[in-house]
Design a protein around this motif. Structure first.
Motif, PDB file in Angstrom:
ATOM      1  N   ALA A 145      43.354  37.550  28.676  1.00 44.74           N
ATOM      2  CA  ALA A 145      42.278  36.750  28.087  1.00 44.74           C
ATOM      3  C   ALA A 145      41.552  35.996  29.199  1.00 44.74           C
ATOM      4  O   ALA A 145      41.101  36.611  30.140  1.00 44.74           O
ATOM      5  N   ASN A 146      41.494  34.660  29.109  1.00 44.20           N
ATOM      6  CA  ASN A 146      40.746  33.917  30.121  1.00 44.20           C
ATOM      7  C   ASN A 146      41.601  33.456  31.282  1.00 44.20           C
ATOM      8  O   ASN A 146      41.130  32.736  32.149  1.00 44.20           O
ATOM      9  N   PHE A 147      42.860  33.863  31.296  1.00 43.94           N
ATOM     10  CA  PHE A 147      43.760  33.375  32.335  1.00 43.94           C
ATOM     11  C   PHE A 147      44.155  34.483  33.296  1.00 43.94           C
ATOM     12  O   PHE A 147      44.218  35.652  32.939  1.00 43.94           O
ATOM     13  N   MET A 148      44.420  34.063  34.530  1.00 41.74           N
ATOM     14  CA  MET A 148      44.938  35.003  35.513  1.00 41.74           C
ATOM     15  C   MET A 148      46.220  34.419  36.080  1.00 41.74           C
ATOM     16  O   MET A 148      46.290  33.210  36.341  1.00 41.74           O
ATOM     17  N   ARG A 149      47.200  35.283  36.235  1.00 41.46           N
ATOM     18  CA  ARG A 149      48.446  34.825  36.847  1.00 41.46           C
ATOM     19  C   ARG A 149      48.387  35.165  38.324  1.00 41.46           C
ATOM     20  O   ARG A 149      48.279  36.326  38.691  1.00 41.46           O
TER      21      ARG A 149
ATOM     22  N   SER B 169      61.334  28.681  54.882  1.00 37.75           N
ATOM     23  CA  SER B 169      61.146  30.016  54.312  1.00 37.75           C
ATOM     24  C   SER B 169      60.297  29.923  53.044  1.00 37.75           C
ATOM     25  O   SER B 169      60.220  28.877  52.406  1.00 37.75           O
ATOM     26  N   PHE B 170      59.675  31.025  52.710  1.00 34.16           N
ATOM     27  CA  PHE B 170      58.725  31.005  51.605  1.00 34.16           C
ATOM     28  C   PHE B 170      59.354  31.451  50.292  1.00 34.16           C
ATOM     29  O   PHE B 170      60.274  32.245  50.269  1.00 34.16           O
ATOM     30  N   ARG B 171      58.803  30.898  49.245  1.00 34.67           N
ATOM     31  CA  ARG B 171      59.120  31.386  47.910  1.00 34.67           C
ATOM     32  C   ARG B 171      57.813  31.639  47.194  1.00 34.67           C
ATOM     33  O   ARG B 171      56.782  31.099  47.557  1.00 34.67           O
ATOM     34  N   GLY B 172      57.857  32.444  46.182  1.00 33.27           N
ATOM     35  CA  GLY B 172      56.647  32.685  45.403  1.00 33.27           C
ATOM     36  C   GLY B 172      56.579  31.736  44.224  1.00 33.27           C
ATOM     37  O   GLY B 172      57.591  31.418  43.616  1.00 33.27           O
ATOM     38  N   VAL B 173      55.374  31.278  43.918  1.00 32.12           N
ATOM     39  CA  VAL B 173      55.168  30.455  42.732  1.00 32.12           C
ATOM     40  C   VAL B 173      54.055  31.097  41.926  1.00 32.12           C
ATOM     41  O   VAL B 173      53.057  31.533  42.484  1.00 32.12           O
ATOM     42  N   GLU B 174      54.257  31.142  40.628  1.00 34.51           N
ATOM     43  CA  GLU B 174      53.191  31.689  39.809  1.00 34.51           C
ATOM     44  C   GLU B 174      52.315  30.565  39.282  1.00 34.51           C
ATOM     45  O   GLU B 174      52.808  29.607  38.690  1.00 34.51           O
ATOM     46  N   ILE B 175      51.026  30.682  39.527  1.00 30.88           N
ATOM     47  CA  ILE B 175      50.073  29.670  39.069  1.00 30.88           C
ATOM     48  C   ILE B 175      49.193  30.304  37.994  1.00 30.88           C
ATOM     49  O   ILE B 175      48.631  31.378  38.201  1.00 30.88           O
ATOM     50  N   LEU B 176      49.128  29.641  36.860  1.00 31.98           N
ATOM     51  CA  LEU B 176      48.262  30.132  35.784  1.00 31.98           C
ATOM     52  C   LEU B 176      46.856  29.602  36.041  1.00 31.98           C
ATOM     53  O   LEU B 176      46.646  28.391  36.097  1.00 31.98           O
ATOM     54  N   CYS B 177      45.922  30.513  36.218  1.00 31.93           N
ATOM     55  CA  CYS B 177      44.596  30.099  36.686  1.00 31.93           C
ATOM     56  C   CYS B 177      43.479  30.462  35.715  1.00 31.93           C
ATOM     57  O   CYS B 177      43.544  31.480  35.033  1.00 31.93           O
TER      58      CYS B 177
ATOM     59  N   TRP C 174      50.798  21.419  41.116  1.00 35.98           N
ATOM     60  CA  TRP C 174      52.032  22.125  41.465  1.00 35.98           C
ATOM     61  C   TRP C 174      53.135  21.882  40.449  1.00 35.98           C
ATOM     62  O   TRP C 174      54.098  22.650  40.387  1.00 35.98           O
ATOM     63  N   VAL C 175      53.005  20.805  39.659  1.00 36.32           N
ATOM     64  CA  VAL C 175      54.027  20.521  38.648  1.00 36.32           C
ATOM     65  C   VAL C 175      53.842  21.426  37.430  1.00 36.32           C
ATOM     66  O   VAL C 175      54.760  22.122  37.002  1.00 36.32           O
ATOM     67  N   ASP C 176      52.615  21.433  36.917  1.00 29.81           N
ATOM     68  CA  ASP C 176      52.345  22.276  35.739  1.00 29.81           C
ATOM     69  C   ASP C 176      52.059  23.723  36.121  1.00 29.81           C
ATOM     70  O   ASP C 176      51.943  24.583  35.260  1.00 29.81           O
ATOM     71  N   ARG C 177      51.903  23.952  37.414  1.00 30.78           N
ATOM     72  CA  ARG C 177      51.581  25.283  37.939  1.00 30.78           C
ATOM     73  C   ARG C 177      50.306  25.840  37.308  1.00 30.78           C
ATOM     74  O   ARG C 177      50.287  26.907  36.714  1.00 30.78           O
ATOM     75  N   ARG C 178      49.262  25.038  37.440  1.00 27.99           N
ATOM     76  CA  ARG C 178      47.934  25.437  36.967  1.00 27.99           C
ATOM     77  C   ARG C 178      46.957  25.367  38.121  1.00 27.99           C
ATOM     78  O   ARG C 178      47.174  24.575  39.055  1.00 27.99           O
ATOM     79  N   GLY C 179      45.919  26.141  38.056  1.00 33.33           N
ATOM     80  CA  GLY C 179      44.931  26.083  39.115  1.00 33.33           C
ATOM     81  C   GLY C 179      43.656  26.802  38.723  1.00 33.33           C
ATOM     82  O   GLY C 179      43.475  27.198  37.565  1.00 33.33           O
ATOM     83  N   MET C 180      42.772  26.924  39.695  1.00 41.29           N
ATOM     84  CA  MET C 180      41.497  27.581  39.432  1.00 41.29           C
ATOM     85  C   MET C 180      41.171  28.524  40.585  1.00 41.29           C
ATOM     86  O   MET C 180      41.273  28.144  41.762  1.00 41.29           O
ATOM     87  N   ILE C 181      40.804  29.748  40.238  1.00 41.64           N
ATOM     88  CA  ILE C 181      40.417  30.698  41.288  1.00 41.64           C
ATOM     89  C   ILE C 181      39.038  30.315  41.805  1.00 41.64           C
ATOM     90  O   ILE C 181      38.073  30.277  41.043  1.00 41.64           O
ATOM     91  N   GLU C 182      38.969  29.998  43.101  1.00 44.36           N
ATOM     92  CA  GLU C 182      37.706  29.510  43.668  1.00 44.36           C
ATOM     93  C   GLU C 182      36.923  30.581  44.401  1.00 44.36           C
ATOM     94  O   GLU C 182      35.708  30.503  44.501  1.00 44.36           O
ATOM     95  N   ASN C 183      37.631  31.546  44.945  1.00 47.07           N
ATOM     96  CA  ASN C 183      36.900  32.606  45.650  1.00 47.07           C
ATOM     97  C   ASN C 183      37.789  33.839  45.779  1.00 47.07           C
ATOM     98  O   ASN C 183      39.003  33.768  45.593  1.00 47.07           O
ATOM     99  N   VAL C 184      37.139  34.955  46.065  1.00 45.19           N
ATOM    100  CA  VAL C 184      37.834  36.235  46.155  1.00 45.19           C
ATOM    101  C   VAL C 184      37.658  36.792  47.557  1.00 45.19           C
ATOM    102  O   VAL C 184      36.581  36.662  48.141  1.00 45.19           O
ATOM    103  N   PHE C 185      38.684  37.401  48.092  1.00 43.44           N
ATOM    104  CA  PHE C 185      38.587  38.068  49.393  1.00 43.44           C
ATOM    105  C   PHE C 185      38.070  39.494  49.208  1.00 43.44           C
ATOM    106  O   PHE C 185      38.164  40.060  48.128  1.00 43.44           O
ATOM    107  N   HIS C 186      37.570  40.050  50.288  1.00 46.77           N
ATOM    108  CA  HIS C 186      37.109  41.437  50.261  1.00 46.77           C
ATOM    109  C   HIS C 186      38.215  42.366  49.781  1.00 46.77           C
ATOM    110  O   HIS C 186      39.384  42.138  50.067  1.00 46.77           O
TER     111      HIS C 186
END
Ligand SMILES: Nc1nc2c(ncn2[C@@H]2O[C@H](COP(=O)(O)OP(=O)(O)OP(=O)(O)O)[C@@H](O)[C@H]2O)c(=O)[nH]1
Ligand SMILES: [Zn+2]
Length: 473
Positions: A90-94, A106-114, A140-152
Motif C-alpha cells: 500500500a503506501n508503506f515501504m519496508r 558491528s552492524f545489525r539490520g533494522v527494518e524501518i517502516l517508511c 529509531w524507537v518506533d522504527r518509522r521514517g520517510m524515504i527522501e531520495n533514491v539512488f541510481h
C-alpha cells in the motif's frame, strides 16, 4: 531499440526534467521578491507566501537533486540512514538499514517502516523494491521514517518489479515436476533478455539416479549452460548455491512446484551459513513481518492460498545479499523480447555468430530462418524452439500493432526501418509535442482485450497481461 524501451527512456527523461523546471520557477519567485526588497529597503514587508514556499522548495530540492549516484555517500544526520527497500505494501515501504549500536562496532539490520516523501511522488520519482534509498526523519524507537531520495539503479526488471537485481536464479526440478525442455527454454530466454547474469539450478536430485543427472548435464551444456544440481531435501549443492548468492540481490524464477520457496527457506536458515561479523542483515530488528515470509506461516496467517498475493519482497540472507520471493510470477511473459533480439537470448546462436568473424550473415538484421547466406545452421537441439518463439513474438508484435492501428489509429504511424522492416511508431501529439505514454498504450491493449467478448484469457495468470499491468501500476 524496442518500442517498449524507448518509451521507458522517455518516461525517465520526463521525470528527470520536472525537477529543474519547478526549481526554476521557484527561483524566479525568489528573485522577484529580492528585487522588491531592494527597491523598498525601508519596508520590512512580511515574507510573501510565495517566498516562503520557494525557500521551502529550495530546501527540499537541495537534498534531492539529482538522483544520488551509487557511490554517493551524503553526510547523514542522526535521523538519516541509507537502506534497501525490501517490500512495498500500500503506501508503506519496508526499508532495511544498518544500525550501528553494538559496542564492537558491528552492524545489525533494522527494518524501518517508511512513507515516501510527497515531493518524490510529485516529480514522479518511483521507488521500487530493491532500490537503495536515503531514509530521513527516522524515529529509531518506533522504527518509522520517510524515504527522501533514491539512488541510481544498476538494473530494473518489471516482471516481477525489482530494482538492482544482480542475478537471476532459474530453478527447475529433475522430478515432480520433470523438466520440460520448451518450458525451460522460455524461462531461459526471458532471463537472458534482461541482460542480467543468470544461474541455472536443477533441484530434487535425490529423486533421480545419476544417469538422468549426467544426461541433463550434457544436454544443458550443449545449450550453453552449466547448471548447479541441488536438493533442498538432502542439502546437496546448497553450499555452492549459497556461495553464488552471497552479497547478491537474486531473483528466483521457475515453474510451480520446483522448490523455490523451499530453497529460500533452506538458504535463509542454513546454520552453517551463519558466519559472525559482517552479516548485518540477520537478525533484522523489529521485523515480525520478515519472519512471516516463510512458506507455511504466510498461508496460515492469511488463510488464503499461500500464493494469492503478488507482492514481491526481498528476504535478507544470513551471509549478506537478498533473495526475492516472487509468488505468482512463474510464467515468463517474453514481453521484452523482440523478433530481432530473440537470437541473442540463445547462447548457441551467440556462439555461432561470434565464432565466424569473417563469415557473417548476409543480412545485417537476419532473423536466422535458414535463408541462404545465414550462418546459423539448424544442427542444434533448440533450433525448433527458436522458430516457435519467433512465431509467438511475431504474433504478439502484430497484435500490438493491430491494437494501436485500429483502436488508436492517430497514435501510430508505420515507418520503414532498416532493411525494409516496417516499424510502428507513435505519432507525436501535434500540440504538446509529446509521445503518448507507455501507460496509455498498455491501457489500450488492456481495453482492447476487455472489449473482446470471446476473451477467454485467464487475466490473473496471463503473463503478458500481468506484465502490462505491472508496468502501469
Ligand atoms: N523430494 C524433494 N522435494 C522437494 C525438494 N525441494 C522442495 N520439495 C517439495 O516440492 C514441493 C514444492 O515446493 P515449493 O517450495 O512450494 O515449490 P515452489 O517452487 O515454491 O512452488 P510455487 O510456490 O507453486 O511456485 C513441496 O512439497 C516441497 O516440499 C527436494 O529437494 N526434494
Ligand atoms: Zn542469419
Amino acid at each position: 531499440m524496442s518500442f517498449a524501451s524507448s518509451f521507458s527512456m522517455l518516461r525517465h527523461r520526463a521525470a528527470a526534467s520536472a525537477a529543474p523546471l519547478l526549481l526554476l520557477r521557484r527561483f524566479r519567485c525568489l528573485r522577484i521578491a529580492a528585487r522588491h526588497q531592494q527597491q523598498n529597503p525601508n519596508k520590512q514587508a512580511p515574507p510573501s507566501r510565495n517566498l516562503l514556499k520557494a525557500k521551502q522548495t529550495l530546501k527540499e530540492f537541495s537534498s534531492l537533486a539529482p538522483v544520488l549516484s551509487l557511490e554517493a555517500s551524503p553526510p547523514l544526520t542522526e535521523s538519516q540512514a541509507i537502506g534497501v527497500v525490501a517490500a512495498s505494501q500500500a503506501n508503506f515501504m519496508r526499508v532495511i538499514v544498518p544500525e550501528n549500536d553494538e559496542p564492537s562496532g558491528s552492524f545489525r539490520g533494522v527494518e524501518i517502516l517508511c512513507v515516501v516523501r510527497a515531493l518524490l511522488k510529485k516529480i514522479k520519482r518511483r521507488v521500487m523494491v530493491g532500490d537503495k534509498v536515503l531514509v530521513g526523519s527516522i524515529d529509531w524507537v518506533d522504527r518509522r521514517g520517510m524515504i527522501e531520495n533514491v539512488f541510481h539503479r544498476t538494473s530494473e526488471i518489471l516482471d516481477p518489479p525489482v530494482a538492482n537485481v544482480d542475478q537471476l536464479l532459474v530453478l527447475f526440478s529433475l522430478e515432480q515436476p520433470k523438466p520440460e525442455a520448451f518450458t525451460l527454454t522460455r524461462f531461459l530466454v526471458e532471463a537472458e533478455s534482461t541482460g542480467i547474469p543468470l544461474t541455472l539450478a536443477l533441484n530434487k536430485t535425490e529423486l533421480v539416479d545419476n544417469e538422468i543427472i549426467s544426461s541433463w548435464k550434457a544436454r544443458l551444456r550443449s545449450w550453453g549452460y552449466e547448471p548447479v544440481f541441488c536438493s533442498v531435501e538432502s542439502g546437496h549443492g546448497l553450499d555452492l548455491l549459497g556461495f553464488k548468492l552471497r552479497d547478491q540481490t537474486t531473483v528466483i524464477v521457475g515453474p510451480s512446484g520446483v522448490g523455490k520457496s523451499s530453497l529460500i527457506n533452506a538458504l535463509r536458515s542454513n546454520p552453517s551459513n551463519a558466519a559472525e561479523g559482517e552479516n548485518w542483515f540477520e537478525p533484522v530488528l523489529g521485523s515480525k513481518w520478515l519472519e512471516d515470509q516463510r512458506v507455511g506461516e504466510v498461508s496460515t496467517r492469511s488463510g488464503r492460498g499461500k500464493h494469492t498475493t503478488r507482492h514481491v519482497s526481498l528476504l535478507p540472507l544470513s551471509e549478506g545479499g537478498f533473495l526475492a520471493d516472487t509468488p505468482g510470477f512463474n510464467q515468463p511473459s517474453l514481453l521484452k523480447v523482440t523478433k530481432q533480439s530473440l537470437a541473442q537470448t540463445f547462447p548457441e546462436i551467440r556462439k555461432m555468430l561470434s565464432a565466424s568473424e569473417i563469415e557473417k550473415c548476409s543480412f545485417n538484421n537476419c532473423l536466422h530462418l535458414g535463408e541462404p547466406g545465414c550462418i546459423v545452421k539448424g544442427d542444434w537441439e533448440r533450433y525448433s524452439y527458436y522458430f516457435q518463439l519467433l512465431d509467438e513474438i511475431r504474433i504478439r508484435e502484430e497484435f500490438q500493432l493491430r491494437t494501436f492501428g485500429t483502436k488508436r489509429e492517430g497514435d501510430v504511424r508505420l515507418k520503414m526501418g532498416d532493411m525494409g522492416v516496417q516499424q510502428a511508431e507513435p505519432r507525436l501529439e501535434p500540440k504538446k509535442h509529446r509521445r503518448q505514454s507507455r501507460k496509455r498504450i498498455n491501457q489500450s491493449i488492456l481495453d482492447e482485450l476487455d472489449d473482446d467478448d470471446d476473451n477467454l484469457l485467464d487475466e490473473e495468470n496471463d503473463p503478458i497481461l500481468r506484465a502490462l499491468r505491472n508496468e502501469n501500476s
